[in-house]
Design a protein around this motif. Structure first.
Motif, short mmCIF file in Angstrom:
data_model
loop_
_atom_site.label_atom_id
_atom_site.label_comp_id
_atom_site.label_asym_id
_atom_site.label_seq_id
_atom_site.Cartn_x
_atom_site.Cartn_y
_atom_site.Cartn_z
N GLN A 119 0.81 -1.20 0.00
CA GLN A 119 0.00 0.00 0.00
C GLN A 119 0.86 1.26 0.00
N VAL A 120 1.97 1.22 0.71
CA VAL A 120 2.88 2.36 0.69
C VAL A 120 3.45 2.56 -0.71
N LEU A 121 3.80 1.45 -1.39
CA LEU A 121 4.29 1.56 -2.75
C LEU A 121 3.25 2.21 -3.66
N SER A 122 1.99 1.87 -3.46
CA SER A 122 0.93 2.46 -4.27
C SER A 122 0.85 3.97 -4.04
N LEU B 92 22.43 2.18 -8.49
CA LEU B 92 21.60 1.04 -8.12
C LEU B 92 21.12 1.17 -6.67
N PRO B 93 19.82 1.13 -6.42
CA PRO B 93 19.30 1.28 -5.05
C PRO B 93 19.23 -0.05 -4.31
N GLN B 94 19.11 0.05 -3.00
CA GLN B 94 18.85 -1.12 -2.17
C GLN B 94 17.35 -1.40 -2.17
N SER B 95 16.94 -2.56 -1.71
CA SER B 95 15.53 -2.90 -1.59
C SER B 95 14.98 -2.35 -0.27
N ALA B 96 14.03 -1.43 -0.37
CA ALA B 96 13.42 -0.87 0.84
C ALA B 96 12.67 -1.94 1.62
N ARG B 97 12.09 -2.87 0.92
CA ARG B 97 11.36 -3.96 1.59
C ARG B 97 12.33 -4.80 2.42
N TRP B 98 13.51 -5.09 1.85
CA TRP B 98 14.52 -5.86 2.58
C TRP B 98 15.02 -5.07 3.79
N LEU B 99 15.22 -3.78 3.63
CA LEU B 99 15.68 -2.95 4.75
C LEU B 99 14.69 -2.98 5.90
N LEU B 100 13.39 -2.91 5.59
CA LEU B 100 12.37 -2.95 6.63
C LEU B 100 12.34 -4.32 7.31
N ALA C 71 15.29 2.71 4.93
CA ALA C 71 14.15 2.39 4.08
C ALA C 71 13.29 3.63 3.83
N ILE C 72 13.05 4.42 4.87
CA ILE C 72 12.24 5.62 4.73
C ILE C 72 12.91 6.62 3.81
N ALA C 73 14.24 6.74 3.91
CA ALA C 73 14.97 7.65 3.04
C ALA C 73 14.84 7.22 1.57
N LEU C 74 14.92 5.92 1.32
CA LEU C 74 14.77 5.42 -0.04
C LEU C 74 13.34 5.63 -0.56
N LEU C 75 12.35 5.37 0.29
CA LEU C 75 10.97 5.56 -0.11
C LEU C 75 10.68 7.03 -0.41
N VAL D 255 4.16 11.95 -2.82
CA VAL D 255 4.54 12.39 -1.48
C VAL D 255 4.55 11.20 -0.54
N LEU D 256 5.34 11.31 0.52
CA LEU D 256 5.42 10.27 1.53
C LEU D 256 5.06 10.88 2.87
N PRO D 257 4.29 10.17 3.71
CA PRO D 257 3.92 10.71 5.02
C PRO D 257 5.14 10.93 5.90
N PRO D 258 5.02 11.70 6.97
CA PRO D 258 6.14 11.93 7.88
C PRO D 258 6.74 10.63 8.38
N ALA D 259 8.03 10.67 8.70
CA ALA D 259 8.76 9.45 9.06
C ALA D 259 8.14 8.71 10.23
N VAL D 260 7.67 9.44 11.24
CA VAL D 260 7.08 8.78 12.42
C VAL D 260 5.85 7.99 12.01
N GLN D 261 5.04 8.57 11.17
CA GLN D 261 3.82 7.89 10.75
C GLN D 261 4.16 6.67 9.89
N VAL D 262 5.17 6.79 9.04
CA VAL D 262 5.55 5.66 8.21
C VAL D 262 6.05 4.50 9.07
N GLU D 263 6.85 4.83 10.09
CA GLU D 263 7.34 3.78 10.98
C GLU D 263 6.17 3.06 11.64
N LYS D 264 5.17 3.83 12.04
CA LYS D 264 4.01 3.24 12.70
C LYS D 264 3.23 2.35 11.74
N ILE D 265 3.16 2.78 10.47
CA ILE D 265 2.39 2.03 9.49
C ILE D 265 3.09 0.74 9.08
#
Length: 539
Positions: A5-8, A258-266, A274-278, A288-298
């Motif tokens: 869902q975050v990727l979407s 070449l980027p790292q896999s954000a899914r693997w980092l998480l 992962a948040i920086a890459l996203l 746009v991406l939600p604030p880092a705290v919210q992303v961590e929670k999600i």
């Protein structure tokens, strides 16, 4: 919200992912070169016994070779003369001064340089099997390393080692060193294949993730065809090996792009990276991406220790893993069995190689059309086509070469399409914490098929029907087993073993429930995306 869902929200197949696929596809062209180059570098041209020791290798072209290709591969080319013994028996005298090779098609090959004919002919197939064994070792080693050290690092390492060892092959002083270096190249090829594919898959949203496998397969098919042209222009095996390996040095810029896999980092509890890459991916995609705290929670996360044993620890995973292992084995066995046996079709080697590569393009295109409907039925159907085409050749007389060639193309078409499906299917069945290990172990079983393919092709000299029976019946069994796998089309990727084990419990029970679930998800995704955009605009 899960990772899909975050990727979407940030763009599941935007500009960021499309650029990533360009970087993934470029090495695939070089992979096709390395995988198929032995068809030319290890070819056996027409030959006969050298008449005397004065006919040195450098003057081979001055000695006429009148034998046809079929004659050059028969026993008559392995003996210089017949001698009458004291018991009035005739004994055949082996070639005492080596062999003279025709240079009409090849200036030099590994066969002509190291005399891999007659009693030493089996060394050529042994070298191919050892190379395939390198792919087996690489799938295990680099698959496990990628789950520990990340997809990006292992992919870069594999490309670098492949280039160095590939160039070194061109300067091999003897056959033993040649085989060892080719083995090392084979290990790196597995590292590139599985890591490039998984990296693309893990950056792609649910509806588009099948493109990670299919697009790279297009690049492999392009390399397949280009090799025919390169080999046609370069007839010396050392120069050809150098020509297909040296371009790997041009990929040094991958270190920066070449980027790292954000899914693997998480999955490994490296949330800040992962948040920086996203956030970077969202910026490139114009999202746009939600604030880092919210992303961590999600997103959640947490590193967990897993090994290949977890693939068979639970009942559902065990059943699916064994079926996938067998399908991988069959795909590679038949794919390379048909590809390496291309010289037996009795047609122009370069043109046949080109057509064998060309047939993969419509095969991948058909996969793109049918795969969104069903992974399971597509896998089963393409395996059945490949197997039936091989079995039908048993009913065609040997003098109908055109019909045999057409059936070989149909078999190659079915197996090439099946090969494209199995990459996508495997990545969707294995969970994130085991995806790289699962694909690595699957590739290990696949490479067992690759090791056996040259050996089975050797049986053609004793019984032409045996290889075809093996290449025909084994895919049909795989087609039946594929029907026992779960359907993964338009389904979120499982992240844990529990997600994969409870697959049926997580799926909608019927069409009405599924449509209702899709409506709710679309509505929720739209609302969430609007809220996230609003939050991102706030100071």
């Amino acid at each position: 919200m899960n990772f899909d869902q975050v990727l979407s929200v940030i763009g599941g197949f935007g500009k960021y992912q499309k650029i990533l696929y360009i970087w993934i596809c470029l090495p695939q062209i070089l992979l096709a070169f390395h995988m198929m180059v032995s068809i030319f570098t290890g070819a056996t041209p027409p030959y006969r016994c050298r008449e005397s020791a004065s006919s040195v290798a450098g003057n081979q072209s001055s000695v006429p070779v009148t034998h046809s290709l079929n004659l050059s591969l028969s026993d008559s080319s392995c003996f210089s003369s017949d001698v009458l013994t004291q018991g009035n028996r005739t004994e055949r005298v082996p070639c005492g001064h080596g062999w003279v090779y025709s240079k009409e098609t090849f200036q030099s090959t590994t066969v002509t340089e190291w005399d891999l004919v007659c009693s030493r002919a089996g060394l050529n197939s042994l070298g191919s099997s050892i190379y395939m064994f390198g792919l087996l070792v690489g799938s295990v080693v680099f698959g496990a390393m990628a789950d520990r050290y990340g997809r990006r690092f292992i992919l870069l390492l594999s490309i670098a080692l492949q280039t160095v060892f590939g160039v070194a092959v061109a300067f091999a002083p003897n056959f033993v060193v040649y085989v060892i270096l080719r083995f090392l190249v084979g290990t790196t090829i597995s590292g590139v294949i599985i890591n490039a594919f998984v990296l693309g898959t893990e950056w792609t949203c649910t509806k588009k993730r099948m493109l990670a496998g299919i697009i790279t397969d297009y690049a492999f098919g392009l390399g397949y065809m280009l090799l025919a042209g390169v080999a046609y222009l370069i007839r010396d095996w050392r120069k050809l090996q150098l020509a297909i390996s040296a371009p790997g040095f041009l990929l040094i810029f991958y270190i920066w792009v070449l980027p790292q896999s954000a899914r693997w980092l998480l999955a490994n509890d490296r949330r800040e990276e992962a948040i920086a890459l996203l956030r970077k991916a969202a910026l490139v995609n114009g999202r746009v991406l939600p604030p880092a705290v919210q992303v961590e929670k999600i997103l959640g996360g947490g590193k967990q220790g897993h090994s290949a044993v977890d693939l068979v620890r639970t009942p559902q995973m065990r059943k699916r893993a064994f079926i996938l292992f067998y399908i991988w084995f069959v795909n590679v066995l038949v794919y390379y069995g048909l590809s390496l046996g291309v010289s037996r079709l009795g047609t122009n080697l370069y043109m046949t190689q080109f057509v064998f590569g060309l047939v993969e393009i419509p095969a991948r295109s058909l996969v793109l059309l049918v795969l969104p409907c069903s992974r399971r039925l597509s896998q089963s159907g393409f395996l059945a086509v490949g197997g039936l085409a091989c079995l039908l050749t048993l009913a065609v007389p040997a003098d109908h070469s055109n019909v045999l060639a057409c059936l070989a193309m149909v078999g190659k078409f079915g197996i090439a399409a099946s090969f494209a499906v199995i990459y996508v299917y495997t990545a969707e069945i294995f969970p994130t914490v085991l995806r790289q290990t699962g694909i690595g172990v699957s590739c290990m079983f696949a490479r067992m098929g690759g090791v056996l393919a040259p050996i089975i092709n050797m049986l053609h000299n004793h019984s032409p029907t045996v290889p075809l029976i093996i290449f025909g019946t084994s895919p049909l069994l795989g087609a039946a087993l594929a029907l026992a796998l779960p359907e993964t089309a338009n389904r979120p990727l499982p992240d844990t073993v529990e997600d994969a084990e409870n697959w049926d419990m997580r799926s909608p029970r019927n069409k009405e429930d599924r449509e209702k679930s899709e409506d709710i998800n679309q509505s929720a995704s739209s609302t969430e995306e609007q809220e996230l955009r609003h939050l991102a605009r706030q100071p």
